[in-house]
Design a protein around this motif. Structure first.
Motif, short mmCIF file in Angstrom:
data_model
loop_
_atom_site.label_atom_id
_atom_site.label_comp_id
_atom_site.label_asym_id
_atom_site.label_seq_id
_atom_site.Cartn_x
_atom_site.Cartn_y
_atom_site.Cartn_z
N MET A 70 -5.02 43.16 -15.84
CA MET A 70 -3.39 42.73 -15.91
C MET A 70 -2.49 44.03 -15.42
O MET A 70 -1.15 43.17 -14.72
CB MET A 70 -2.32 42.59 -17.20
CG MET A 70 -1.24 42.47 -17.86
SD MET A 70 -0.47 42.52 -19.00
CE MET A 70 -0.61 44.55 -19.79
N ASP A 71 -2.84 45.50 -15.04
CA ASP A 71 -2.67 46.11 -14.28
C ASP A 71 -2.59 45.25 -12.83
O ASP A 71 -1.95 46.37 -12.21
CB ASP A 71 -3.54 47.29 -14.62
CG ASP A 71 -1.78 48.01 -15.98
OD1 ASP A 71 -1.17 47.57 -16.62
OD2 ASP A 71 -3.02 48.79 -16.17
N ASP A 72 -4.30 45.07 -12.33
CA ASP A 72 -4.07 45.37 -10.92
C ASP A 72 -3.54 43.69 -10.92
O ASP A 72 -3.18 43.57 -9.41
CB ASP A 72 -5.77 44.79 -11.15
CG ASP A 72 -6.00 44.37 -9.64
OD1 ASP A 72 -6.57 45.28 -9.24
OD2 ASP A 72 -7.50 43.42 -9.04
N ILE A 73 -3.54 42.72 -11.81
CA ILE A 73 -2.34 41.76 -10.99
C ILE A 73 -1.03 42.25 -11.08
O ILE A 73 -0.62 41.63 -9.28
CB ILE A 73 -2.39 40.74 -12.23
CG1 ILE A 73 -4.27 39.68 -12.69
CG2 ILE A 73 -1.50 39.41 -12.17
CD1 ILE A 73 -4.07 39.04 -13.14
N MET A 74 -0.39 43.13 -12.22
CA MET A 74 0.68 43.51 -11.85
C MET A 74 1.02 44.18 -10.58
O MET A 74 2.04 44.35 -9.86
CB MET A 74 1.24 44.39 -12.62
CG MET A 74 1.72 44.27 -14.10
SD MET A 74 3.30 43.17 -13.66
CE MET A 74 3.85 44.39 -12.83
N ASN A 75 0.04 45.01 -9.69
CA ASN A 75 -0.11 46.08 -8.56
C ASN A 75 -0.41 44.24 -7.75
O ASN A 75 0.91 44.46 -6.38
CB ASN A 75 -1.74 46.72 -8.43
CG ASN A 75 -1.29 47.39 -6.94
OD1 ASN A 75 -0.11 48.33 -6.99
ND2 ASN A 75 -2.31 47.02 -6.28
N ILE A 105 1.03 42.08 -7.59
CA ILE A 105 2.43 41.55 -7.03
C ILE A 105 3.45 42.56 -6.39
O ILE A 105 4.20 42.28 -5.84
CB ILE A 105 3.23 40.98 -8.94
CG1 ILE A 105 2.08 39.72 -9.27
CG2 ILE A 105 4.82 40.42 -8.63
CD1 ILE A 105 2.61 39.58 -10.72
N VAL A 106 3.17 43.42 -6.79
CA VAL A 106 4.64 44.97 -6.78
C VAL A 106 4.54 44.96 -5.00
O VAL A 106 5.15 44.69 -4.02
CB VAL A 106 3.92 45.89 -7.46
CG1 VAL A 106 4.92 46.80 -6.64
CG2 VAL A 106 5.04 45.66 -8.53
N THR A 107 3.37 44.62 -4.98
CA THR A 107 2.77 44.67 -3.79
C THR A 107 2.91 43.58 -2.72
O THR A 107 2.28 43.66 -1.40
CB THR A 107 1.29 45.56 -3.34
OG1 THR A 107 0.40 44.71 -3.63
CG2 THR A 107 1.18 46.92 -3.50
N LYS A 108 2.95 42.23 -3.10
CA LYS A 108 2.98 40.99 -3.01
C LYS A 108 1.94 40.46 -1.96
O LYS A 108 2.45 39.63 -1.14
CB LYS A 108 4.25 40.88 -1.49
CG LYS A 108 5.59 41.89 -2.06
CD LYS A 108 6.83 41.52 -1.07
CE LYS A 108 8.46 42.04 -1.70
NZ LYS A 108 8.29 41.31 -2.58
N THR A 109 0.34 40.78 -2.75
CA THR A 109 -0.10 40.75 -2.63
C THR A 109 -0.31 39.09 -2.79
O THR A 109 -1.35 38.34 -2.10
CB THR A 109 -1.82 41.74 -2.56
OG1 THR A 109 -1.78 42.68 -2.35
CG2 THR A 109 -3.32 40.64 -2.15
N LEU A 110 -0.19 39.42 -3.84
CA LEU A 110 0.35 38.40 -4.67
C LEU A 110 1.92 37.68 -4.25
O LEU A 110 3.04 37.40 -4.17
CB LEU A 110 0.26 37.61 -5.77
CG LEU A 110 -0.52 37.88 -6.63
CD1 LEU A 110 -0.87 37.93 -8.01
CD2 LEU A 110 -1.79 36.43 -6.53
N LYS A 111 1.88 36.47 -3.51
CA LYS A 111 3.64 36.35 -2.93
C LYS A 111 4.33 34.91 -3.69
O LYS A 111 3.63 34.19 -5.04
CB LYS A 111 3.41 34.80 -1.82
CG LYS A 111 2.55 36.02 -0.52
CD LYS A 111 3.61 37.22 0.15
CE LYS A 111 2.15 37.74 1.11
NZ LYS A 111 2.81 38.65 1.65
#
Length: 229
Positions: A1-6, A8-14
């Motif tokens: 979950m922390d990795d997915i959140m990271n 999201i924050v870094t906009k690796t996931l758009k």
């Protein structure tokens, strides 16, 4: 979950993008499927992602960020119009409250007086963003039972009654989580924090307390400018 959140924050996931499937995440993180599913459920409850039946999970679009001055001299309606936002307000209730020592003390109301709560839903771009609750004494506003269900702006209502200038003593800010009713009308999950702003509205001329205000803001819809006017 922390990795997915990271991501999201870094906009690796758009924003608006589709998340990898559960199978892909199981392989990537080498954890049981239940661990992946629990992490995704928490992210969904916190409002970061959403599910579409038969299609998968997607990252929510970027939230509208609203600049908001946390002062009691100008109405919320006036602030939003001045900033150019498409604001709509819906009156959702006018109801008598049970005796509450804190609220009655703030309003300087006697225990045998009636105090009413007027609630308004605030929407920007047709999206619910806040619930404004105003607590007023029937003794000070004898027509509140009749007028309360039609009020959208308390400041406009006060001006109709001859009040001109307003101020407040202080504003208190805290965090809570929405009740089931608040989740429904704010269209948010149970884990989306709400910012609670409590203040009072005082008539400058008489120094009388007109109302106690408690506003619930969706924390994912605002950035807060707390600079004093």
């Amino acid at each position: 979950m922390d990795d997915i959140m990271n991501n999201i924050v870094t906009k690796t996931l758009k924003p608006g993008g589709k998340l990898p499937s559960e199978n892909v995440l199981v392989e990537k993180y080498r954890v049981p499927r239940m661990t992946v599913r629990n992490a995704l459920t928490i992210l969904e409850e916190r409002g970061y992602i959403y599910s579409e039946q038969g299609k998968g999970r997607y990252l929510r679009e970027e939230s509208i960020q609203i600049q908001l001055h946390l002062t009691g001299k100008t109405s919320f309606t006036d602030k939003m119009k001045r900033l150019g936002y498409d604001l709509k307000t819906r009156n959702i209730y006018c109801e008598k409250i049970n005796y509450d020592a804190k609220t009655y003390q703030l309003l300087k109301a006697n225990e045998d007086e009636n105090v009413y709560k007027i609630g308004r839903m605030r929407l920007i771009n047709d999206e619910p963003i806040a619930i404004h609750n105003s607590f007023v004494s029937e003794t000070r506003f004898p027509r509140i039972v009749k007028d309360g269900t039609e009020i959208e702006s308390m400041f406009a209502y006060y001006r109709q009654l001859g009040y001109k200038e307003f101020t407040s003593n202080k504003s208190l800010l805290s965090v809570t989580f929405p009740t089931s009713y608040e989740q429904q009308i704010l269209s948010c999950g149970s884990m989306v924090p709400l910012i609670v702003v409590e203040s009072d509205c005082i008539d400058v001329h008489s120094n009388n307390v007109l109302e106690h205000t408690k506003i619930l803001y969706r924390s994912d819809k605002f950035k807060y400018d707390i600079t004093m006017d």
